[in-house]
Design an enzyme around this catalytic site. Structure first.
Site, PDB file in Angstrom:
ATOM      1  N   GLY A  53      10.272  20.024  64.254  1.00  0.00           N
ATOM      2  CA  GLY A  53      11.509  19.259  64.068  1.00  0.00           C
ATOM      3  C   GLY A  53      11.267  17.869  63.498  1.00  0.00           C
ATOM      4  N   GLN A 131      12.113  14.753  69.972  1.00  0.00           N
ATOM      5  CA  GLN A 131      12.894  15.952  69.621  1.00  0.00           C
ATOM      6  C   GLN A 131      13.470  16.523  70.905  1.00  0.00           C
ATOM      7  OE1 GLN A 131      14.337  18.352  67.935  1.00  0.00           O
ATOM      8  NE2 GLN A 131      14.079  17.702  65.805  1.00  0.00           N
ATOM      9  N   GLY A 179       9.230  24.827  62.083  1.00  0.00           N
ATOM     10  CA  GLY A 179       9.043  25.363  63.426  1.00  0.00           C
ATOM     11  C   GLY A 179      10.238  26.157  63.924  1.00  0.00           C
ATOM     12  N   MET A 180      11.422  25.624  63.709  1.00  0.00           N
ATOM     13  CA  MET A 180      12.641  26.307  64.156  1.00  0.00           C
ATOM     14  C   MET A 180      13.187  27.197  63.044  1.00  0.00           C
ATOM     15  SD  MET A 180      13.861  25.324  67.113  1.00  0.00           S
ATOM     16  CE  MET A 180      12.827  24.505  68.255  1.00  0.00           C
ATOM     17  N   ALA A 246      15.870  23.229  48.640  1.00  0.00           N
ATOM     18  CA  ALA A 246      17.041  24.025  49.021  1.00  0.00           C
ATOM     19  C   ALA A 246      18.268  23.647  48.197  1.00  0.00           C
ATOM     20  CB  ALA A 246      17.323  23.857  50.514  1.00  0.00           C
ATOM     21  N   HIS A 270      18.170  16.050  59.673  1.00  0.00           N
ATOM     22  CA  HIS A 270      18.543  15.034  60.662  1.00  0.00           C
ATOM     23  C   HIS A 270      17.778  13.732  60.427  1.00  0.00           C
ATOM     24  CE1 HIS A 270      14.830  16.647  62.387  1.00  0.00           C
ATOM     25  NE2 HIS A 270      14.718  15.488  62.996  1.00  0.00           N
ATOM     26  N   TYR A 325      23.613  24.674  60.704  1.00  0.00           N
ATOM     27  CA  TYR A 325      22.755  25.190  61.765  1.00  0.00           C
ATOM     28  C   TYR A 325      22.044  24.085  62.536  1.00  0.00           C
ATOM     29  CZ  TYR A 325      21.036  29.248  64.114  1.00  0.00           C
ATOM     30  OH  TYR A 325      20.809  30.211  65.056  1.00  0.00           O
ATOM     31  N   CYS A 414      15.181  34.763  76.777  1.00  0.00           N
ATOM     32  CA  CYS A 414      16.423  35.519  76.674  1.00  0.00           C
ATOM     33  C   CYS A 414      17.550  34.623  77.154  1.00  0.00           C
ATOM     34  CB  CYS A 414      16.382  36.841  77.429  1.00  0.00           C
ATOM     35  SG  CYS A 414      16.509  36.701  79.188  1.00  0.00           S
ATOM     36  N   GLY A 505      17.729  17.468  67.734  1.00  0.00           N
ATOM     37  CA  GLY A 505      17.848  18.094  66.425  1.00  0.00           C
ATOM     38  C   GLY A 505      18.730  17.342  65.443  1.00  0.00           C
TER      39      GLY A 505
HETATM   40  P1  NAD Z   1      10.456  21.218  60.711  1.00  0.00           P
HETATM   41  O1  NAD Z   1      10.403  19.772  60.386  1.00  0.00           O
HETATM   42  O2  NAD Z   1       9.360  21.881  61.429  1.00  0.00           O
HETATM   43  O3  NAD Z   1      10.740  22.050  59.386  1.00  0.00           O
HETATM   44  C1  NAD Z   1      11.665  21.657  58.398  1.00  0.00           C
HETATM   45  C2  NAD Z   1      11.275  22.357  57.102  1.00  0.00           C
HETATM   46  O4  NAD Z   1      12.209  22.033  56.090  1.00  0.00           O
HETATM   47  C3  NAD Z   1       9.904  21.932  56.602  1.00  0.00           C
HETATM   48  O5  NAD Z   1       9.124  23.080  56.429  1.00  0.00           O
HETATM   49  C4  NAD Z   1      10.198  21.203  55.301  1.00  0.00           C
HETATM   50  O6  NAD Z   1       9.185  21.395  54.342  1.00  0.00           O
HETATM   51  C5  NAD Z   1      11.493  21.849  54.869  1.00  0.00           C
HETATM   52  N1  NAD Z   1      12.327  21.023  54.009  1.00  0.00           N
HETATM   53  C6  NAD Z   1      12.699  19.731  54.179  1.00  0.00           C
HETATM   54  N2  NAD Z   1      13.529  19.350  53.214  1.00  0.00           N
HETATM   55  C7  NAD Z   1      13.708  20.417  52.402  1.00  0.00           C
HETATM   56  C8  NAD Z   1      14.494  20.642  51.259  1.00  0.00           C
HETATM   57  N3  NAD Z   1      15.293  19.706  50.756  1.00  0.00           N
HETATM   58  N4  NAD Z   1      14.454  21.874  50.702  1.00  0.00           N
HETATM   59  C9  NAD Z   1      13.664  22.864  51.194  1.00  0.00           C
HETATM   60  N5  NAD Z   1      12.889  22.692  52.278  1.00  0.00           N
HETATM   61  C10 NAD Z   1      12.931  21.481  52.892  1.00  0.00           C
HETATM   62  O7  NAD Z   1      11.843  21.374  61.508  1.00  0.00           O
HETATM   63  P2  NAD Z   1      12.386  22.613  62.363  1.00  0.00           P
HETATM   64  O8  NAD Z   1      11.811  22.541  63.725  1.00  0.00           O
HETATM   65  O9  NAD Z   1      12.262  23.873  61.609  1.00  0.00           O
HETATM   66  O10 NAD Z   1      13.920  22.204  62.481  1.00  0.00           O
HETATM   67  C11 NAD Z   1      14.740  22.222  61.307  1.00  0.00           C
HETATM   68  C12 NAD Z   1      16.051  21.529  61.549  1.00  0.00           C
HETATM   69  O11 NAD Z   1      16.856  22.297  62.433  1.00  0.00           O
HETATM   70  C13 NAD Z   1      15.909  20.170  62.189  1.00  0.00           C
HETATM   71  O12 NAD Z   1      16.875  19.286  61.695  1.00  0.00           O
HETATM   72  C14 NAD Z   1      16.132  20.456  63.604  1.00  0.00           C
HETATM   73  O13 NAD Z   1      16.516  19.314  64.310  1.00  0.00           O
HETATM   74  C15 NAD Z   1      17.221  21.485  63.538  1.00  0.00           C
HETATM   75  N6  NAD Z   1      17.221  22.297  64.744  1.00  0.00           N
HETATM   76  C16 NAD Z   1      18.099  23.281  64.883  1.00  0.00           C
HETATM   77  C17 NAD Z   1      18.107  24.039  66.047  1.00  0.00           C
HETATM   78  C18 NAD Z   1      19.037  25.124  66.249  1.00  0.00           C
HETATM   79  O14 NAD Z   1      19.164  25.637  67.319  1.00  0.00           O
HETATM   80  N7  NAD Z   1      19.692  25.570  65.243  1.00  0.00           N
HETATM   81  C19 NAD Z   1      17.236  23.798  67.054  1.00  0.00           C
HETATM   82  C20 NAD Z   1      16.329  22.818  66.874  1.00  0.00           C
HETATM   83  C21 NAD Z   1      16.304  22.102  65.715  1.00  0.00           C
END
Ligand code: NAD
Length: 569
Positions: A53, A131, A179-180, A246, A270, A325, A414, A505
């Site tokens: 994150g 985080q 990671g997520m 993206a 974020h 998301y 779960c 997040g």
């Molecule tokens: P992370 O930092 O491990 O991974 C983010 C990924 O996005 C990285 O691999 C990075 O290279 C890529 N990235 C960044 N900018 C980009 C762009 N413009 N185009 C393409 N790729 C890009 O983070 P994470 O742990 O995977 O979390 C991702 C997001 O989701 C965070 O904002 C986090 O806070 C949020 N999140 C969501 C949930 C949920 O339940 N949905 C839970 C936790 C976190």
């Protein structure tokens, strides 16, 4: 953060087995969970103490990490260690039933509660971004989020394609394989669908392919769309990581007149400085720009986010189901670019998750401290035996056994809830299962203690107006008393680690949230703690939503005898 500690190099993951380094299993569990967070198989950049994150860290610096381990090794069964933003700051005598570790991460006073002030303090080494599960030592790798992602997409399919077999024949376009976000392709294919995921860092795509979360990669969008269309037409599950930004990838879809069925995103939007990557730069070039000119980086990053959100809105207009998301990309462009229409697509919680929260249902995860996969398989059987009527739960456990690789300490997730009213013993679902695990540990059917914990994203543990508490019925989105009460009541109930964080997040100033761990070592004390904590914790979800006027929560309180003194007014 300094150079990686020798201790970490020696561990490279959690210690396993039945011998302890610490006086009691509660301290030992904290030591193992911290090291599990920093297992190179689990964490995204463990050498920088970054777990997931964006910059979510497990400890503030490598010196702080060493000091935490030293304290845990000498901590008595009636003492409590205090951790402030990843640094151990005190140890007090408390009592055996109290938590062994209390953690507060990233919290700032309202007026100062923003990224700018946070980054200044972070540069001075005074604070750390925790985080959610990074700073509370509850992260278990991408396997932790997979079920939440699976459930969300299953619910989306039920709502939008009621006669379809999940997402079969449907294409989901998304971004971010961190990671997520890395859980997305597998969660889509587990729902029989097709996923195109844009990721700017090729190594992250490779990592998801190696661990079975994503099938293929390409840097050619035409190829990705062609293969996705072929798979969707054949009704076959398929996932592809597209190496690229993206925003560019979604715009590329619009240019080609290709509309996916579903569009979302999990880049680390974020954090505009240390999470999201601007278009027009490779990862290495962007990393250099961040070092040399952080202001220019932030501007470029926000410009790309604006295009990214516009592309999601345009795909929605073209017929895609769009949802955010949980990365606050809408809030970012609304706050920094004045784009009011950013919120014209919903967040995933009001869209798909809130009815579950009303019933105290949320992510419940457990970790085998033995390191033995067999221990988790025994718990898989136990949860199925305890809840024979829950078909979806059985399907999930079977799929997880088949398709989700363990990372670090074997773990499982779960979603379980309150629902005490439906059980003969009056126990909540979560308490019933935790007590069963404790019995299995006591009987020696499970080799070593099991830690039960959860995501901070849960029914009654978060205030986050752009995510978990978006569009609450009574307008109480920003009231942060609830996560604080959650941490306080779980401390009172005797959880073994309790934490309260800011940011999670969605970024600094946008959320407060709490978490807890209970160590099931087979003892009567563990049973006592588990019964209390797994009643108060999901119970917070019921009372929070009853208070906001949700009928499902008011019904749950009535059916399950949860005391809501003013009846949800
Ligand atoms: P992370 O930092 O491990 O991974 C983010 C990924 O996005 C990285 O691999 C990075 O290279 C890529 N990235 C960044 N900018 C980009 C762009 N413009 N185009 C393409 N790729 C890009 O983070 P994470 O742990 O995977 O979390 C991702 C997001 O989701 C965070 O904002 C986090 O806070 C949020 N999140 C969501 C949930 C949920 O339940 N949905 C839970 C936790 C976190």
């Amino acid at each position: 953060v300094g150079d990686p500690s020798d201790e970490w190099e020696a561990y490279r993951g959690a210690p396993t087995g039945t011998d302890r380094e610490c006086e009691g299993w509660r301290q030992e569990a904290a030591l193992r969970m911290l090291n599990n967070n920093l297992d190179p198989e689990v964490a995204e950049k463990p050498e920088d103490l970054v777990v997931y994150g964006g910059t979510g860290r497990a400890a503030r610096s490598w010196d702080a990490y060493d000091a935490i381990l030293d304290q845990l090794r000498t901590l008595a069964d009636d003492e409590t260690m205090l951790v402030q933003s990843g640094k151990p700051v005190g140890v007090f005598q408390t009592h055996e039933r109290a938590p062994r570790v209390l953690i507060a991460n990233s919290n700032l006073v309202g007026k100062w509660d923003n990224w700018e002030h946070f980054h200044e303090l972070e540069a001075e080494g005074k604070i750390m971004y925790g985080q959610m599960t990074a700073g509370s030592w509850a992260y278990i790798g991408t396997q932790g989020i997979i079920q939440g992602t699976f459930e969300t997409l299953a619910e989306l399919a039920r709502e939008h394609y009621p006669d379809n077999d999940g997402l079969r024949g449907k294409i989901v376009a998304t971004g971010g394989l961190g990671g997520m976000g890395g859980a997305q392709p597998l969660a889509v294919t587990m729902n029989h669908g097709v996923c195109i995921a844009a990721e700017v860092d090729e190594r992250r795509i490779d990592r998801r392919i190696e661990t079975g979360y994503c099938m293929e990669k390409t840097d050619d969008l035409d190829e990705a769309i062609r293969k996705a269309n072929e798979a969707a037409e054949a009704g076959e599950p398929y996932s592809v990581g597209v190496y690229g930004n993206a925003a560019d990838v979604l715009e590329g879809m619009l240019e080609r007149g290709f509309t996916p069925d579903v569009v979302t995103d999990q880049t680390s939007a974020h954090d505009e400085l240390e999470g999201y990557y601007p278009s027009g730069y490779t990862v290495a070039e962007a990393d250099e720009l961040r070092e040399d000119d952080p202001d220019a980086y932030v501007e470029a990053s926000l410009d790309t986010m604006e295009r990214h959100v516009q592309a999601i809105l345009d795909l929605q207009d073209a017929g895609a189901v769009a949802f955010e998301y949980g990365n606050n990309i809408r809030g970012q462009v609304e706050d920094h670019r004045g784009m009011d229409e950013a919120f014209d697509f919903p967040g995933f919680v009001p869209a798909y998750i809130r009815p579950l929260f009303c019933r105290g249902k949320g992510p419940f995860r457990w970790v085998a401290l033995s390191g033995e996969e067999a221990d988790i398989h025994r718990t898989d059987e136990a949860v199925k035996e305890l809840f024979p009527e829950k078909d979806d739960l059985h399907r999930w456990i079977d799929l997880a056994q088949e398709q989700v690789q363990f990372q670090g300490l074997p773990s499982r997730v779960c979603w379980l809830g309150y629902h005490a009213g439906e059980s003969e013993d009056g126990l909540t679902e979560r308490a019933r299962f935790a007590l069963r695990i404790n019995e299995l540990v006591a009987a020696g059917e499970i080799e070593a203690p099991v830690v039960v914990t959860r995501d901070h994203l849960d029914a009654g543990s978060v205030a986050s107006p752009n995510r978990e508490t978006e569009a609450m019925r009574d307008g109480s989105d920003a009231i942060a008393d609830w996560p604080i009460l959650n941490a306080l009541v779980n401390t009172a109930a005797g959880a073994d680690i309790v934490s309260v964080h800011d940011g999670g997040g969605v970024g600094i100033g946008n959320a407060l949230h709490a978490n807890n761990h209970v160590v099931l070592d087979g003892s009567d004390l563990a049973a006592e703690k588990a019964e209390r904590v797994f009643t108060t914790d999901p119970g917070m979800g019921v009372i929070r939503h009853a208070d906001a006027g949700y009928e499902e929560a008011i019904d749950e309180a009535r059916e399950s005898d949860v005391t809501v003194p003013m009846g949800g007014e």
